[in-house]
Scaffold this motif. Structure first.
Motif, PDB file in Angstrom:
ATOM      1  N   VAL A  72       0.848  -1.195   0.000  1.00  0.00           N
ATOM      2  CA  VAL A  72       0.000   0.000   0.000  1.00  0.00           C
ATOM      3  C   VAL A  72       0.886   1.248   0.000  1.00  0.00           C
ATOM      4  O   VAL A  72       2.018   1.233   0.478  1.00  0.00           O
ATOM      5  CB  VAL A  72      -0.975   0.011   1.209  1.00  0.00           C
ATOM      6  CG1 VAL A  72      -1.925  -1.164   1.134  1.00  0.00           C
ATOM      7  CG2 VAL A  72      -0.226   0.045   2.531  1.00  0.00           C
ATOM      8  N   LYS A  73       0.329   2.325  -0.547  1.00  0.00           N
ATOM      9  CA  LYS A  73       1.118   3.551  -0.718  1.00  0.00           C
ATOM     10  C   LYS A  73       0.757   4.584   0.345  1.00  0.00           C
ATOM     11  O   LYS A  73      -0.412   4.977   0.459  1.00  0.00           O
ATOM     12  CB  LYS A  73       0.847   4.129  -2.117  1.00  0.00           C
ATOM     13  CG  LYS A  73       1.373   3.258  -3.243  1.00  0.00           C
ATOM     14  CD  LYS A  73       1.127   3.959  -4.580  1.00  0.00           C
ATOM     15  CE  LYS A  73       1.854   3.318  -5.733  1.00  0.00           C
ATOM     16  NZ  LYS A  73       1.557   1.909  -5.931  1.00  0.00           N
TER      17      LYS A  73
ATOM     18  N   MET B 255       3.929  -2.104   3.058  1.00  0.00           N
ATOM     19  CA  MET B 255       3.617  -0.700   2.729  1.00  0.00           C
ATOM     20  C   MET B 255       4.870   0.000   2.226  1.00  0.00           C
ATOM     21  O   MET B 255       5.991  -0.434   2.500  1.00  0.00           O
ATOM     22  CB  MET B 255       3.035   0.021   3.952  1.00  0.00           C
ATOM     23  CG  MET B 255       3.866  -0.044   5.179  1.00  0.00           C
ATOM     24  SD  MET B 255       3.010   0.632   6.652  1.00  0.00           S
ATOM     25  CE  MET B 255       2.046  -0.744   7.236  1.00  0.00           C
TER      26      MET B 255
ATOM     27  N   GLU C 118      -3.117   9.338  -5.542  1.00  0.00           N
ATOM     28  CA  GLU C 118      -2.395   8.051  -5.680  1.00  0.00           C
ATOM     29  C   GLU C 118      -2.244   7.364  -4.327  1.00  0.00           C
ATOM     30  O   GLU C 118      -1.879   6.191  -4.248  1.00  0.00           O
ATOM     31  CB  GLU C 118      -0.990   8.301  -6.221  1.00  0.00           C
ATOM     32  CG  GLU C 118      -0.907   8.506  -7.712  1.00  0.00           C
ATOM     33  CD  GLU C 118       0.535   8.824  -8.089  1.00  0.00           C
ATOM     34  OE1 GLU C 118       1.435   8.022  -7.799  1.00  0.00           O
ATOM     35  OE2 GLU C 118       0.739   9.913  -8.656  1.00  0.00           O
TER      36      GLU C 118
ATOM     37  N   ASP D 110      -2.976   5.526  -0.822  1.00  0.00           N
ATOM     38  CA  ASP D 110      -3.991   4.695  -0.151  1.00  0.00           C
ATOM     39  C   ASP D 110      -4.340   5.308   1.197  1.00  0.00           C
ATOM     40  O   ASP D 110      -5.444   5.120   1.707  1.00  0.00           O
ATOM     41  CB  ASP D 110      -3.457   3.268   0.055  1.00  0.00           C
ATOM     42  CG  ASP D 110      -3.239   2.570  -1.268  1.00  0.00           C
ATOM     43  OD1 ASP D 110      -4.215   2.453  -2.022  1.00  0.00           O
ATOM     44  OD2 ASP D 110      -2.093   2.174  -1.570  1.00  0.00           O
ATOM     45  N   ILE D 111      -3.389   6.016   1.769  1.00  0.00           N
ATOM     46  CA  ILE D 111      -3.611   6.669   3.071  1.00  0.00           C
ATOM     47  C   ILE D 111      -2.580   7.782   3.238  1.00  0.00           C
ATOM     48  O   ILE D 111      -1.477   7.696   2.701  1.00  0.00           O
ATOM     49  CB  ILE D 111      -3.501   5.615   4.209  1.00  0.00           C
ATOM     50  CG1 ILE D 111      -4.029   6.162   5.536  1.00  0.00           C
ATOM     51  CG2 ILE D 111      -2.070   5.114   4.382  1.00  0.00           C
ATOM     52  CD1 ILE D 111      -4.346   5.075   6.558  1.00  0.00           C
TER      53      ILE D 111
ATOM     54  N   VAL E  23      -9.484  10.522   0.577  1.00  0.00           N
ATOM     55  CA  VAL E  23      -8.311   9.714   0.942  1.00  0.00           C
ATOM     56  C   VAL E  23      -8.328   9.483   2.449  1.00  0.00           C
ATOM     57  O   VAL E  23      -8.560  10.423   3.222  1.00  0.00           O
ATOM     58  CB  VAL E  23      -6.998  10.445   0.540  1.00  0.00           C
ATOM     59  CG1 VAL E  23      -5.784   9.625   0.946  1.00  0.00           C
ATOM     60  CG2 VAL E  23      -6.971  10.685  -0.950  1.00  0.00           C
ATOM     61  N   LYS E  24      -8.086   8.239   2.859  1.00  0.00           N
ATOM     62  CA  LYS E  24      -8.025   7.937   4.294  1.00  0.00           C
ATOM     63  C   LYS E  24      -6.882   8.716   4.924  1.00  0.00           C
ATOM     64  O   LYS E  24      -5.844   8.934   4.272  1.00  0.00           O
ATOM     65  CB  LYS E  24      -7.771   6.442   4.505  1.00  0.00           C
ATOM     66  CG  LYS E  24      -8.949   5.569   4.130  1.00  0.00           C
ATOM     67  CD  LYS E  24      -8.732   4.136   4.595  1.00  0.00           C
ATOM     68  CE  LYS E  24      -9.899   3.284   4.139  1.00  0.00           C
ATOM     69  NZ  LYS E  24     -10.493   2.501   5.217  1.00  0.00           N
TER      70      LYS E  24
ATOM     71  N   ASP F 118     -11.918   5.566   8.183  1.00  0.00           N
ATOM     72  CA  ASP F 118     -11.311   6.483   7.212  1.00  0.00           C
ATOM     73  C   ASP F 118     -10.450   7.581   7.852  1.00  0.00           C
ATOM     74  O   ASP F 118      -9.438   7.986   7.296  1.00  0.00           O
ATOM     75  CB  ASP F 118     -12.410   7.157   6.372  1.00  0.00           C
ATOM     76  CG  ASP F 118     -13.101   6.167   5.454  1.00  0.00           C
ATOM     77  OD1 ASP F 118     -12.462   5.167   5.085  1.00  0.00           O
ATOM     78  OD2 ASP F 118     -14.284   6.393   5.127  1.00  0.00           O
TER      79      ASP F 118
ATOM     80  N   LEU G 230      -6.419   0.177   6.706  1.00  0.00           N
ATOM     81  CA  LEU G 230      -6.433  -0.401   5.351  1.00  0.00           C
ATOM     82  C   LEU G 230      -6.748  -1.897   5.377  1.00  0.00           C
ATOM     83  O   LEU G 230      -6.663  -2.567   4.347  1.00  0.00           O
ATOM     84  CB  LEU G 230      -5.090  -0.145   4.653  1.00  0.00           C
ATOM     85  CG  LEU G 230      -4.795   1.327   4.334  1.00  0.00           C
ATOM     86  CD1 LEU G 230      -3.414   1.476   3.704  1.00  0.00           C
ATOM     87  CD2 LEU G 230      -5.855   1.922   3.417  1.00  0.00           C
TER      88      LEU G 230
END
Ligand code: NAD
Length: 342
Positions: free
Chosen positions: A2-3, A26, A80, A82-83, A106-107, A136, A322
């Motif tokens: 994850v990004k 991550m 882009e 993820d969090i 975005v979270k 979130d 996530l």
């Protein structure tokens, strides 16, 4: 993988970036800075993609003029992610939440400088991992609150807590702070009793509502905070059993004054001697000799390395939000192994 985007690359942000880059599940999408200073240059030299935290052409140009490789502004990368881990100064996290993260869906994780009710929930890996699963917008509580949550978890694992009375002795500033003090005073802060630290613990552990009272002073030191706890429990418990519970709780380390750990200075010297980057000690430090039980009252003293205690919590918070790992102890273990936490 994850990004993760880290918005605000100061004391907390730079540590979160390094911690994320050490995990297997991550990666760091990028980090942001508001100005092209030496920290911005070092971030690029470390291999992080750098973005300007303020979406403004003049600001962006300042990085280019300083010869620092900048990829764009936060708005060029936000979608882009993820969090986002927000590590901007107090109150700015809340502004970023409303003006950037929510509009871009975005979270986001905010830090302890923001208020408990700015977000959906408040995170400590031991107490609220399951509650924050899939959420979130979550706040990783402050360094002091994190330390208190860990020790209360250890006590609560062996005996029910009736009430806790805690005095916090807070470090004046972080070592890099050249603006604030006090330099030669002890400052009640806040001057009212109870202080906000008790309600902050309750934001993570609602069942402690009405049971925890804290007061706090600030003293001229930069190394660590210190807490003195007096906890009334509903049953007599042996000191040995309590020490066992403390040893078994993740991210708490016992230090013996007898071995030379007579102060926060000596605890930090240990972190320096074992080669911890930036002398970080994410473990809560409890003085073994201070742990005492008199009938149904528990007493102990502990120290909190303010700059690093919340770093592993941010990593576990990313996993929970996530939904990367459903078992909190597995997440804690992964994080601890990757960061070399004892
Ligand atoms: P810091 O001042 O060291 O770093 C904040 C960074 O954010 C700086 O690099 C600053 O330039 C940048 N910034 C400023 N405006 C910004 C904006 N609009 N958007 C993005 N970034 C911006 O602060 P810190 O000590 O890392 O604290 C960050 C948060 O973590 C605060 O909520 C604080 O209360 C909390 N916290 C701090 C500590 C600690 O001891 N330092 C411990 C636990 C929690």
């Amino acid at each position: 993988m994850v990004k993760v985007l880290i918005n605000g690359y100061g004391s907390i942000g730079k540590r979160v970036a390094d911690a994320v880059s050490k995990q297997k599940d991550m990666e760091v999408l990028g980090v942001t800075k508001t100005k092209p200073d030496f920290e911005a240059r070092l971030a690029v030299e470390k291999g992080y993609k750098l973005y300007c935290a303020i979406p403004d052409k003049e600001r962006l140009k300042a990085f280019e003029d300083a010869g620092i490789d900048v990829e764009g502004t936060i708005l060029d990368v936000i979608e882009e992610a993820d969090i986002v881990v927000d590590a901007a100064p107090k109150k700015i996290g809340k502004q970023n939440l409303e003006s950037i993260y929510k509009p871009h869906k975005v979270k986001a994780i905010l830090q302890g400088g923001e208020k408990a009710n700015d977000v959906e929930d408040n995170f400590n890996a031991l107490w609220s991992y399951e509650r924050c699963f899939g959420k979130d917008y979550v706040r990783v509580v402050s360094c002091n609150t994190t330390g208190l949550c860990r020790i209360l978890y250890a006590i609560n694992s062996v005996v029910e807590i009736n009430k806790a009375r805690i005095v916090l002795v807070r470090r004046a500033v972080d070592p890099n702070d050249d603006k604030n003090g006090p330099v030669n005073a002890i400052k009640p802060n806040p001057v009212v009793v109870p202080s906000h630290h008790g309600p902050d613990v309750v934001s993570v552990i609602p069942e402690f509502e009405g049971k925890i009272i804290t007061s706090a002073v600030i003293v001229p030191t930069t190394l660590m905070h210190m807490h003195t706890l007096m906890v009334e429990v509903n049953n007599n418990i042996s000191r040995e059993k309590l020490l066992e519970a403390i040893k078994e709780t993740p991210r708490i380390k016992l230090f013996k004054a007898e071995e030379g750990f007579e102060s926060t200075a000596k605890i930090i010297e240990y972190a320096r001697d074992i080669g911890r980057l930036r002398y970080d000690l994410p473990e809560l430090a409890v003085w073994e000799e201070s742990v005492n039980v008199l009938e149904n009252e528990i007493f102990l003293m502990q120290a909190v390395h303010q700059e690093s205690i919340v770093i592993p919590e941010n990593i576990d918070c990313i996993r929970a939000m996530l939904e990367l790992e459903s078992d909190k102890f597995k997440s804690i273990d992964k994080t601890n192994k990757a960061l070399g936490i004892e």
